[in-house]
Design a protein around this motif. Structure first.
Motif, PDB file in Angstrom:
ATOM      1  N   GLY A   2     -40.264  42.133   9.887  1.00 39.63           N
ATOM      2  CA  GLY A   2     -40.204  43.315  10.740  1.00 39.63           C
ATOM      3  C   GLY A   2     -39.998  43.010  12.201  1.00 39.63           C
ATOM      4  N   ARG A   3     -39.577  41.792  12.541  1.00 36.69           N
ATOM      5  CA  ARG A   3     -39.367  41.444  13.957  1.00 36.69           C
ATOM      6  C   ARG A   3     -37.944  41.788  14.377  1.00 36.69           C
ATOM      7  NH1 ARG A   3     -41.657  35.435  12.907  1.00 36.69           N
ATOM      8  NH2 ARG A   3     -40.013  35.719  11.308  1.00 36.69           N
ATOM      9  N   ASP A   4     -37.804  42.225  15.614  1.00 31.28           N
ATOM     10  CA  ASP A   4     -36.503  42.658  16.129  1.00 31.28           C
ATOM     11  C   ASP A   4     -35.573  41.448  16.264  1.00 31.28           C
ATOM     12  OD1 ASP A   4     -34.526  43.233  18.481  1.00 31.28           O
ATOM     13  OD2 ASP A   4     -35.244  45.201  17.834  1.00 31.28           O
ATOM     14  N   HIS A  16     -44.158  43.193  12.075  1.00 32.18           N
ATOM     15  CA  HIS A  16     -44.388  44.620  11.870  1.00 32.18           C
ATOM     16  C   HIS A  16     -44.160  44.904  10.383  1.00 32.18           C
ATOM     17  CE1 HIS A  16     -44.643  45.576  16.163  1.00 32.18           C
ATOM     18  NE2 HIS A  16     -43.638  44.712  16.325  1.00 32.18           N
ATOM     19  N   PRO A  17     -45.228  44.892   9.561  1.00 25.36           N
ATOM     20  CA  PRO A  17     -45.066  45.088   8.102  1.00 25.36           C
ATOM     21  C   PRO A  17     -44.432  46.409   7.733  1.00 25.36           C
ATOM     22  CG  PRO A  17     -47.238  44.217   8.646  1.00 25.36           C
ATOM     23  CD  PRO A  17     -46.612  44.595   9.942  1.00 25.36           C
ATOM     24  N   ASP A  18     -44.531  47.422   8.597  1.00 24.79           N
ATOM     25  CA  ASP A  18     -43.956  48.724   8.277  1.00 24.79           C
ATOM     26  C   ASP A  18     -42.471  48.820   8.632  1.00 24.79           C
ATOM     27  OD1 ASP A  18     -44.581  48.442  10.961  1.00 24.79           O
ATOM     28  OD2 ASP A  18     -44.869  50.605  11.264  1.00 24.79           O
ATOM     29  N   GLN A  19     -41.878  47.742   9.170  1.00 23.06           N
ATOM     30  CA  GLN A  19     -40.473  47.792   9.591  1.00 23.06           C
ATOM     31  C   GLN A  19     -39.679  46.620   8.992  1.00 23.06           C
ATOM     32  OE1 GLN A  19     -40.269  48.017  13.857  1.00 23.06           O
ATOM     33  NE2 GLN A  19     -41.674  49.756  13.994  1.00 23.06           N
ATOM     34  N   LEU A  20     -39.983  46.242   7.774  1.00 24.39           N
ATOM     35  CA  LEU A  20     -39.320  45.103   7.154  1.00 24.39           C
ATOM     36  C   LEU A  20     -37.861  45.421   6.838  1.00 24.39           C
ATOM     37  CD1 LEU A  20     -42.104  43.986   4.645  1.00 24.39           C
ATOM     38  CD2 LEU A  20     -41.783  43.294   7.025  1.00 24.39           C
ATOM     39  N   LEU A  21     -36.961  44.458   7.220  1.00 24.95           N
ATOM     40  CA  LEU A  21     -35.538  44.530   6.860  1.00 24.95           C
ATOM     41  C   LEU A  21     -34.923  45.880   7.191  1.00 24.95           C
ATOM     42  CD1 LEU A  21     -35.690  42.698   3.397  1.00 24.95           C
ATOM     43  CD2 LEU A  21     -35.072  41.735   5.627  1.00 24.95           C
TER      44      LEU A  21
END
Length: 652
Positions: free
Chosen positions: A71-73, A51-56
């Motif tokens: 962006g992975r959980d 998920h590129p919009d949820q990095l770090l």
């Protein structure tokens, strides 16, 4: 609870309910296994989707442990990684345990040479540092999950092998394994039915503990980059990925770190719980009430004199012929010879006793005749024939083929002579299954009938029990049943009444005599107790310092003054009866037997004999015919001829 209320034995595994450590560890392990099964199909796709919009991202309600650099959980990835982490640890431990078991325990059935060869391999393997073995494996095979599993298995194998070697060495010297070899049980069956079940529990404990250590080791390899490689991931790989951002986002290593530590601890706890249970398992417990069967028969019968006549009749071919038998063991200062130049014969149907002090060579002699000499023994003989077959110089396999079930052995310690890991009926059924090629049902029927024949109450139920559930007398009768189930022509009973009370001794002796009379089998009965042999045998071989010093008719024991050898006379005089004067001390034999690790010059009994001469101390007497028997003595003390009519009038 009243005294008549039935008390049921605890069910197998019920101890877990009373062990908090076992309950906690099993509960957590069950949760880990559920995650390993269901986490990948439930969350695998989401855990692997970037998920590129949820990095770090930091921890939040949507991502409790935050997200990684793609962006992975992290929480979902930690849960999904449970499967690969556990599969790798379980696989490596299982491979190491199986390889170690084969390397350490299998040589026991292969003989001393095989054991020495495999022991050298284990010692050399253990000499290599664990880290060196793991790194060498990685260098040769390259990085990856499979390589990590093999590397860990290779480091675990020698420790499992040493454990299996130590445990199986005890089983290898057991009487029940010796009996299995004599019955002709195949080596594969010896390994799977006699060795593995008796070492399984401590091996399982060690396996359980090793799984936790394996998890930590595999996670370390992945953390260092030589274990699991992307796109696969286990807990160690997740720790490696999260370590780069540990200062900005500590929760990145929290999840996989907690899982590694938790899994390692709970597997170790389970192993310790098993170990604790094994240590405390010897405590007494209530047994299941049993239906009382008919009381065992006690049969008395006069000692038949026919067999004595047969033994001395040259026209009857002996069943067993032994001449010049010598057994030697290597010692630190040369050869030790506990048996020297022993000669005797047994006629068909004859019952012969062997008596002597501890260390006189009784048991070693008879076990050597049965091709069950102790490990390291060198057996030589001028003549060793059984039922017309020459037994000299045969391998174990060749001797088993010639003897088969024709020789039955009743060992001294009934508890160690029976395999504690097998039910009694299963052990009795080995003979008809191995030699008679009987089906499982037919062999079980034969086993039950054999127990019934020796007056074991409720034989069908007893056949389904383990040896520890039998009393000492019942175990001894079971050994007699085991020796008889193959219809042997000769029974060798090595102190069959040891540690039994007088009443049980009488039953066992009567049973052995009855079985010989009904089947026509001959018997050799070894004992320290000359009174026991006097009730059972027709003649007695008296052994001292590894030699037979007298071959005497049992009826002479009632009149010690008619006995030729001073040692035999001393044994008989030391036997109290109802007419013994209780105001005087019992007769004893002064001194001690000679040390057989040193050469014995002359007659071994000379230092203790009141009739010894210079010839006794310098020349070894041989067995010569003397008044219907044989004696090895330069100064026989009976002094007159004993007629057959006099013997017939003697009652022991």
């Amino acid at each position: 609870m009243s005294a008549t209320t039935p008390t049921r034995p605890p069910r197998r595994g019920s101890w877990i309910l009373h062990s908090p450590m076992a309950l906690i560890s099993l509960t957590v392990i069950a949760l880990l296994l559920l995650l390993a099964v269901f986490a990948p199909p439930l969350w695998g796709v989401e855990a692997n989707t970037p998920h590129p919009d949820q990095l770090l991202q930091p921890p939040s309600p949507e991502h409790p442990l935050g997200t990684d650099s793609l962006g992975r959980d992290i929480l979902l990835r930690t849960l999904v990684a449970t499967r690969l982490s556990l599969v790798m640890a379980l696989s490596a431990t299982l491979i190491g345990a199986v390889a170690g078991l084969l390397l350490g325990a299998l040589p026991i059935v292969g003989g001393p040479r095989t054991q020495r060869a495999f022991s050298s391999v284990i010692n050399t393997w253990l000499a290599f540092p664990v880290l060196l073995v793991a790194m060498l494996t990685v260098i040769l095979l390259g990085t990856g999950a499979t390589t990590a599993v093999l590397a860990l298995a290779l480091t675990m194998t020698p420790s499992f092998a040493r454990l299996a070697q130590t445990l199986s060495a005890r089983v290898g010297g057991s009487e029940y394994l010796a009996a299995a070899r004599m019955m002709g049980v195949s080596k594969s069956r010896q390994f799977t039915r006699y060795i593995v079940p008796n070492i399984a529990e401590p091996v399982i404990v060690n396996v359980t503990i090793s799984i936790g250590g394996g998890l930590l080791a595999l996670s370390s390899l992945s953390f260092l980059g030589v274990g699991v490689q992307p796109p696969e991931y286990d807990w160690g790989r997740l720790l490696s990925e999260g370590f780069a951002q540990v200062y900005q986002q500590p929760t990145a290593v929290l999840g996989p770190g907690v899982m590694v530590v938790t899994a390692g601890i709970v597997f170790g706890m389970l192993g310790e719980a098993f170990a604790s249970h094994m240590r405390g398992r010897g405590r007494a417990r209530a047994l299941e009430p049993k239906k009382l069967g008919p009381a065992p028969r006690v049969e008395g019968a006069p000692i038949p004199a026919a067999a004595t006549t047969l033994a001395r009749n040259a026209e009857v071919e002996p069943l067993l012929e032994v001449s010049g038998l010598t057994v030697a063991f290597p010692g630190p200062q040369g050869w030790i010879r506990p048996v020297q130049d022993v000669s005797f014969s047994i006629a068909p149907g004859e019952i012969v006793g062997v008596v002597g002090e501890s260390g006189s060579g009784k048991s070693v002699t008879m076990m050597s005749v049965a091709q069950l000499a102790p490990a390291g023994a060198v057996v030589t003989a001028q003549r060793l024939r059984f039922a017309g077959a020459d037994l000299k110089g045969l391998s174990q396999k060749e001797a088993g083929a010639k003897i088969g079930t024709d020789i039955g052995v009743v060992f001294q310690d009934s508890l160690t002579a029976l395999n504690p890991a097998l039910k009694v009926g299963t052990q009795l059924a080995e003979v008809p299954r191995v030699h008679g090629k009987a089906s499982r049902a037919e062999a079980h029927t034969a086993a039950v009938q054999a127990l019934d024949a020796v007056s074991i109450p409720d034989p069908e139920r007893r056949a389904a029990q383990y040896p520890h559930e039998f009393s000492g007398g019942m175990r001894q009768r079971t050994l007699i049943a085991m020796s008889q189930i193959g219809s042997p022509r000769l029974i060798i009973a090595d102190e069959p009444t040891t540690a039994l009370d007088v009443t049980v001794q009488q039953r066992v002796l009567a049973l052995l005599r009855r079985e010989c009379e009904e089947t026509g089998a001959a018997a050799i009965v070894v004992s320290h107790d000359i009174a026991v042999l006097a009730e059972l045998c027709q003649r007695i071989l008296v052994m001292y310092a590894g030699r037979i010093v007298e071959d005497v008719d049992v009826r002479l024991l009632a009149t010690p003054e008619l006995l030729a050898h001073p040692y035999t006379r001393a044994l008989a005089e030391a036997l109290p009866d109802l007419d013994t004067d209780t105001t005087k001390p019992l007769a004893t034999i002064p001194g001690e037997p000679p040390d057989l690790s040193l050469p014995v010059i002359g007659c071994g009994y000379a230092p203790r004999c009141p009739f010894s001469t210079e010839q006794c101390r310098t020349e070894t007497p041989g067995l010569v015919a003397h008044h219907g028997g044989r004696v090895a003595c330069w100064n026989p003390q009976d002094g007159r001829t004993v007629t057959v009519a006099e013997l017939e009038g003697v009652h022991v």
